[in-house]
Write a protein that holds these residues in place. Sequence first.
Motif, PDB file in Angstrom:
ATOM      1  N   VAL A  70       0.796  -1.258   0.062  1.00  0.00           N
ATOM      2  CA  VAL A  70       0.049  -0.183   0.004  1.00  0.00           C
ATOM      3  C   VAL A  70       0.714   1.195  -0.194  1.00  0.00           C
ATOM      4  O   VAL A  70       0.521   2.158  -0.554  1.00  0.00           O
ATOM      5  N   VAL A  71       1.894   1.360   0.878  1.00  0.00           N
ATOM      6  CA  VAL A  71       2.951   2.353   0.706  1.00  0.00           C
ATOM      7  C   VAL A  71       3.216   2.768  -0.653  1.00  0.00           C
ATOM      8  O   VAL A  71       3.329   3.898  -1.032  1.00  0.00           O
ATOM      9  N   PHE A  72       3.778   1.747  -1.288  1.00  0.00           N
ATOM     10  CA  PHE A  72       4.010   2.130  -2.840  1.00  0.00           C
ATOM     11  C   PHE A  72       3.116   2.702  -3.681  1.00  0.00           C
ATOM     12  O   PHE A  72       3.317   3.821  -4.579  1.00  0.00           O
ATOM     13  N   VAL A  73       1.917   2.196  -3.630  1.00  0.00           N
ATOM     14  CA  VAL A  73       0.835   2.899  -4.056  1.00  0.00           C
ATOM     15  C   VAL A  73       0.328   4.354  -3.727  1.00  0.00           C
ATOM     16  O   VAL A  73       0.200   5.379  -4.529  1.00  0.00           O
ATOM     17  N   LEU A  74       0.504   4.456  -2.416  1.00  0.00           N
ATOM     18  CA  LEU A  74       0.281   5.913  -1.850  1.00  0.00           C
ATOM     19  C   LEU A  74       1.245   6.970  -2.394  1.00  0.00           C
ATOM     20  O   LEU A  74       1.167   8.042  -2.628  1.00  0.00           O
ATOM     21  N   LEU A  75       2.641   6.154  -2.300  1.00  0.00           N
ATOM     22  CA  LEU A  75       3.999   7.217  -2.636  1.00  0.00           C
ATOM     23  C   LEU A  75       3.672   7.886  -3.947  1.00  0.00           C
ATOM     24  O   LEU A  75       4.001   8.843  -4.380  1.00  0.00           O
ATOM     25  N   VAL A  76       2.911   7.296  -4.913  1.00  0.00           N
ATOM     26  CA  VAL A  76       2.746   7.884  -6.243  1.00  0.00           C
ATOM     27  C   VAL A  76       1.254   8.297  -6.418  1.00  0.00           C
ATOM     28  O   VAL A  76       0.771   8.921  -7.578  1.00  0.00           O
ATOM     29  N   GLY A  77       0.698   8.676  -5.256  1.00  0.00           N
ATOM     30  CA  GLY A  77      -0.573   9.275  -5.222  1.00  0.00           C
ATOM     31  C   GLY A  77      -1.829   8.840  -5.502  1.00  0.00           C
ATOM     32  O   GLY A  77      -2.831   9.126  -5.879  1.00  0.00           O
ATOM     33  N   GLU A  78      -1.766   7.213  -5.336  1.00  0.00           N
ATOM     34  CA  GLU A  78      -2.798   6.465  -5.795  1.00  0.00           C
ATOM     35  C   GLU A  78      -3.353   5.875  -4.297  1.00  0.00           C
ATOM     36  O   GLU A  78      -2.795   5.977  -3.354  1.00  0.00           O
ATOM     37  N   ILE A  79      -4.577   4.856  -4.447  1.00  0.00           N
ATOM     38  CA  ILE A  79      -4.876   4.389  -3.350  1.00  0.00           C
ATOM     39  C   ILE A  79      -5.471   3.093  -3.904  1.00  0.00           C
ATOM     40  O   ILE A  79      -5.936   2.735  -5.033  1.00  0.00           O
ATOM     41  N   ASP A  80      -5.592   1.851  -2.890  1.00  0.00           N
ATOM     42  CA  ASP A  80      -6.046   0.497  -3.476  1.00  0.00           C
ATOM     43  C   ASP A  80      -6.983   0.061  -2.252  1.00  0.00           C
ATOM     44  O   ASP A  80      -6.351   0.150  -1.109  1.00  0.00           O
ATOM     45  N   LEU A  81      -8.173  -0.389  -2.659  1.00  0.00           N
ATOM     46  CA  LEU A  81      -9.044  -1.021  -1.671  1.00  0.00           C
ATOM     47  C   LEU A  81      -9.136  -2.333  -1.988  1.00  0.00           C
ATOM     48  O   LEU A  81     -10.226  -2.947  -1.117  1.00  0.00           O
ATOM     49  N   SER A  82      -8.867  -3.160  -3.029  1.00  0.00           N
ATOM     50  CA  SER A  82      -8.892  -4.303  -3.335  1.00  0.00           C
ATOM     51  C   SER A  82      -7.886  -5.261  -2.888  1.00  0.00           C
ATOM     52  O   SER A  82      -7.950  -6.570  -2.866  1.00  0.00           O
ATOM     53  N   SER A  83      -6.473  -4.918  -2.487  1.00  0.00           N
ATOM     54  CA  SER A  83      -5.677  -5.847  -2.183  1.00  0.00           C
ATOM     55  C   SER A  83      -5.930  -6.732  -1.098  1.00  0.00           C
ATOM     56  O   SER A  83      -5.186  -8.007  -0.998  1.00  0.00           O
ATOM     57  N   ALA A  84      -6.649  -6.430  -0.152  1.00  0.00           N
ATOM     58  CA  ALA A  84      -7.049  -7.355   1.087  1.00  0.00           C
ATOM     59  C   ALA A  84      -7.666  -8.841   0.612  1.00  0.00           C
ATOM     60  O   ALA A  84      -7.238  -9.888   0.720  1.00  0.00           O
ATOM     61  N   VAL A  85      -8.609  -8.422  -0.471  1.00  0.00           N
ATOM     62  CA  VAL A  85      -9.493  -9.558  -0.910  1.00  0.00           C
ATOM     63  C   VAL A  85      -8.396 -10.310  -1.873  1.00  0.00           C
ATOM     64  O   VAL A  85      -8.572 -11.559  -2.101  1.00  0.00           O
TER      65      VAL A  85
END
Length: 398
Positions: A70-85
């Motif tokens: 998640v840190v890598f995605v946040l660092l480029v200004g994005e967000i992810d809600l699906s990675s847990a599933v």
Amino acid sequence: MSVATETTARTPAARVIEMAGRGHRSIPVLVTLAIIWAVFYSQSSAYLSFRNITNLTLQIATTAILALGVVFVLLVGEIDLSSAVLSGVCAAVAAGLAVNSGLPLPLAIAVAIAAGMAITLIEALVITFGVPSLIVTLGGMVILQGLILVVLPPEFTVSVAGTSFAKIASTAIPAGTSYLLAAVGTLAFAAYGTFQYRERLSTGTRTSPVSVVVPAVLVAAVLFGGVFILTRQRGLPMPVLIVAVMLLIAWYFTTQTRYGIHLYAVGGDREAAQRAGIPVRRMVLYSFLILGACAAVAGMIDASRQLGVSVTSGGGPLMLNAIAAAVVGGTSLFGGRGSIWSAILGALVIGSISNGVQLLGLTTEVQYFATGAVLIIAVAVDVVLTRGSLLPTRGRRS
């Protein structure tokens, strides 16, 4: 108000905020963690026992690895809600191949990681075409909740008890080997620090040997201290070693390579990065690919600890905890600020609250209240540091 007046009117609080925004954002996290530990230890001396600390590290392993992605995605200004599933889907793939199909465990793990990266690649491709990552990954989460039903067998569960898959989480590295690994890690860090020190000297940069000695001593203290605590039971848990190796690899690539420079540049100002020739779309794709791999590893470790995979794998508060860990640990929701150490620090904060609540036999509501409050405070601090003021942004008068 003139520029001169604005400059002279800066309050001490504004200057402190500006320094904090540029400085070590992990310090408030460490202070918060110390407070949490002190509070729970005052209620039960067993909280900081060797056994409970070992349990805590095992409990946060899944969250820490997922938060790293998640840190890598946040660092480029994005967000992810699906990675847990997604972690549950990848665990189901690996367990199904290793247990039901008899595929060798290393090959099953490789297929699961490849599947995780392929799914996040599809999401990233859609995002790079301009669709908000919040919507793409929210839709992806719903799709993956259906996909896990397809991947699982008709009974919707795969048991890994008594198989080699279960050994991923149950394996313990002997104390002697663990201390040897700590020594190798310390020597490698000191050698790399010495190499950088000599490079700075060769370029005429004034520097001191203290810049090599002090970090090496701190790393040695952390590594040997951690090994001493975590080997008091059966040995160093394998999931802890996996987390440590992943963090070290991520630290190297984000701080010592051109990739890391581009990563922070894209998150800090995407348009400026594009004008500077940085491949913005490619950097976003890389971040999501890393998240996919981390989700797969996190899911397999969790399945190994739970001795099985089911429709609930990757569900519950895991996604919230992973995002909360990254943000609480110091990674900005606005991109371009933070470090991979945010994952482990934030996971320790979130996990320490959960562990303490369970140890004291408190209700689940207390855990949710405390976790939510810590998350809100962390985001509020991030907003303040981002805009450099305690006050909301207002239109300036001439």
